[in-house]
Design a protein around this motif. Structure first.
Motif, mmCIF file in Angstrom:
data_model
loop_
_atom_site.group_PDB
_atom_site.id
_atom_site.type_symbol
_atom_site.label_atom_id
_atom_site.label_comp_id
_atom_site.label_asym_id
_atom_site.label_seq_id
_atom_site.Cartn_x
_atom_site.Cartn_y
_atom_site.Cartn_z
ATOM 1 N N LEU A 1 4.665 9.012 4.350
ATOM 2 C CA LEU A 1 6.253 8.010 3.986
ATOM 3 C C LEU A 1 7.731 8.703 4.643
ATOM 4 C CD1 LEU A 1 5.289 7.549 0.110
ATOM 5 C CD2 LEU A 1 4.211 6.379 2.226
ATOM 6 N N MET A 2 7.798 9.750 3.977
ATOM 7 C CA MET A 2 9.155 9.870 5.773
ATOM 8 C C MET A 2 9.092 9.905 6.850
ATOM 9 S SD MET A 2 12.165 10.664 3.246
ATOM 10 C CE MET A 2 12.078 12.000 2.079
ATOM 11 N N ALA A 3 8.027 9.751 7.284
ATOM 12 C CA ALA A 3 7.592 10.034 9.211
ATOM 13 C C ALA A 3 7.887 8.522 9.570
ATOM 14 C CB ALA A 3 6.346 10.554 9.387
ATOM 15 N N ARG A 4 7.535 7.114 8.258
ATOM 16 C CA ARG A 4 7.530 5.599 8.929
ATOM 17 C C ARG A 4 8.821 4.945 7.978
ATOM 18 N NH1 ARG A 4 2.980 8.589 8.748
ATOM 19 N NH2 ARG A 4 1.422 7.696 10.351
ATOM 20 N N TYR A 5 9.740 5.931 6.890
ATOM 21 C CA TYR A 5 10.249 5.131 6.118
ATOM 22 C C TYR A 5 11.550 5.439 6.650
ATOM 23 C CZ TYR A 5 6.705 2.190 4.726
ATOM 24 O OH TYR A 5 5.822 1.026 4.938
ATOM 25 N N PRO A 6 13.349 4.725 6.376
ATOM 26 C CA PRO A 6 14.196 5.484 6.455
ATOM 27 C C PRO A 6 14.131 6.807 4.787
ATOM 28 C CG PRO A 6 14.874 3.552 6.522
ATOM 29 C CD PRO A 6 13.499 3.497 6.791
ATOM 30 N N ALA A 7 14.395 7.970 5.056
ATOM 31 C CA ALA A 7 14.708 9.071 3.551
ATOM 32 C C ALA A 7 15.347 8.084 2.778
ATOM 33 C CB ALA A 7 15.633 10.264 4.408
ATOM 34 N N THR A 8 16.968 7.221 2.874
ATOM 35 C CA THR A 8 17.461 6.533 2.322
ATOM 36 C C THR A 8 15.989 5.392 1.418
ATOM 37 O OG1 THR A 8 18.573 4.635 3.388
ATOM 38 C CG2 THR A 8 19.428 6.733 2.649
ATOM 39 N N THR A 9 14.772 5.570 2.327
ATOM 40 C CA THR A 9 14.441 4.294 0.881
ATOM 41 C C THR A 9 13.392 5.060 0.444
ATOM 42 O OG1 THR A 9 14.031 2.436 2.671
ATOM 43 C CG2 THR A 9 11.918 2.601 1.467
ATOM 44 N N ALA B 1 0.570 -1.533 0.242
ATOM 45 C CA ALA B 1 -0.533 0.294 0.091
ATOM 46 C C ALA B 1 0.811 1.620 -0.139
ATOM 47 C CB ALA B 1 -0.804 0.259 1.621
ATOM 48 N N HIS B 2 1.926 1.094 0.707
ATOM 49 C CA HIS B 2 3.074 1.766 1.263
ATOM 50 C C HIS B 2 3.364 2.197 -0.523
ATOM 51 C CE1 HIS B 2 2.543 2.369 5.796
ATOM 52 N NE2 HIS B 2 0.964 2.470 5.107
ATOM 53 N N LEU B 3 3.723 1.408 -0.733
ATOM 54 C CA LEU B 3 4.467 1.548 -2.384
ATOM 55 C C LEU B 3 3.289 2.205 -3.264
ATOM 56 C CD1 LEU B 3 6.562 0.670 -3.902
ATOM 57 C CD2 LEU B 3 6.106 -1.952 -4.345
ATOM 58 N N ALA B 4 2.137 1.996 -3.288
ATOM 59 C CA ALA B 4 1.088 2.501 -4.178
ATOM 60 C C ALA B 4 1.404 3.911 -4.247
ATOM 61 C CB ALA B 4 -0.041 1.647 -4.513
#
Length: 295
Positions: free
Chosen positions: A232-240, A4-7
């Motif tokens: 998304l930035m709040a839930r995953y590393p910036a590099t992701t 879902a987040h990838l989408a």
């Protein structure tokens, strides 16, 4: 990253890429570029009526807004009006990544590593190739120069954003309050450069293309796009998350070709490819992962 987040990440790149097509549609509807930029931020600033103010000094908020929004979009919109096709513009704008590195090295004393310098060199070669096509295929030297100036303003805004802190209302709140800054300067520039009669005529006789463009760049590209990005930035590393931004010029060029029939030519395609290759060299994690030591 979950499916879902990838989408959501892919949706954001499409929203931002199609943004350049909608700007062109707004310009072709007769909407003056500086006025369109001002109206964009009037709409984008509306959530500031109920979202909390970011915990950032007013002076810094104004400085970020002047570079990130006034400078970037005044030059971007006028550059496209002066002769920059939307697909090509979406690629040239990504030169901000390299200019940000230069500004950070000069102003923040950040170290430029070899890979970053190599990426800059490759991208600069691509920009030189693109510059050789000015004067043909809808590209002018003035338009290219204005769009590069827009990328430089974006880069300076990025540097000013370093250490600005987080907003209690998230990315949407920060962008909404930041959108308050450019409204008066852009209206003033529009009146001074485009003229009161052109501004009055555009406001009194709105066209569907202009209305759609303003709503898209304000709501879809700014509020929704940056809102998803902040989520998304709040839930995953910036590099992701950050590498997904590299898809924006691809979706921008593809949408311009499909919707507007924009052609690129061999030399221009080669220049665009070099810019994207330079960005990939700089931004993507090329290092090999360390294998865990056997226990």
């Amino acid at each position: 990253m979950s499916p879902a987040h990838l989408a959501l990440a892919l949706l954001t790149t499409m929203l931002w890429g199609f943004n350049f097509v909608m700007i062109r549609i707004g310009l072709e509807s007769g909407l003056p570029p500086l006025l369109m930029a001002a109206l964009r931020f009037v709409v984008a600033a509306l959530p500031a009526l109920w979202l909390p103010r970011p915990k950032i000094a007013s002076r810094r908020l104004v400085a970020i807004g002047l570079f990130l929004f006034v400078g970037q979009f005044a030059l971007l919109f006028t550059g496209m009006q002066a002769g920059m096709p939307p697909g090509l513009t979406s690629v040239v704008q990504q030169s901000q990544a390299f200019i940000t590195g230069l500004f950070a090295a000069l102003l923040l004393r950040e170290r430029l590593r070899g890979r970053a310098l190599a990426g800059m060199a490759v991208a600069f070669a691509g920009l030189l190739l693109i510059a050789t096509t000015a004067g043909g295929g809808g590209v002018t030297g003035t338009g290219l120069a204005l769009c590069l100036g827009s990328a430089a303003c974006w880069a300076m805004g990025n540097v000013l954003l370093r250490g600005a802190g987080s907003s209690p209302g998230g990315a949407l709140a920060f962008m909404s309050w930041l959108s308050l800054v450019p409204i008066l300067p852009l209206f003033a520039l529009s009146l001074a450069i485009e003229g009161p009669s052109a501004v009055a005529h555009a406001l009194a006789h709105p066209r569907p293309g202009g209305i759609a463009a303003v709503l898209y760049v304000a709501v879809a590209a700014t509020s929704i796009g940056y809102g998803i990005w902040g989520f998304l930035m709040a839930r995953y590393p910036a590099t992701t998350v950050a590498p997904f931004a590299m898809l924006v010029p691809i979706t921008g060029a593809a949408s311009a070709a499909l919707v507007l029939g924009e052609g690129f030519g061999a030399v221009r395609l080669a220049g665009m490819a070099l810019v994207l290759a330079g960005l990939a060299v700089t931004a993507l994690p090329w290092g090999t992962r360390k294998r865990p030591k056997p226990s």
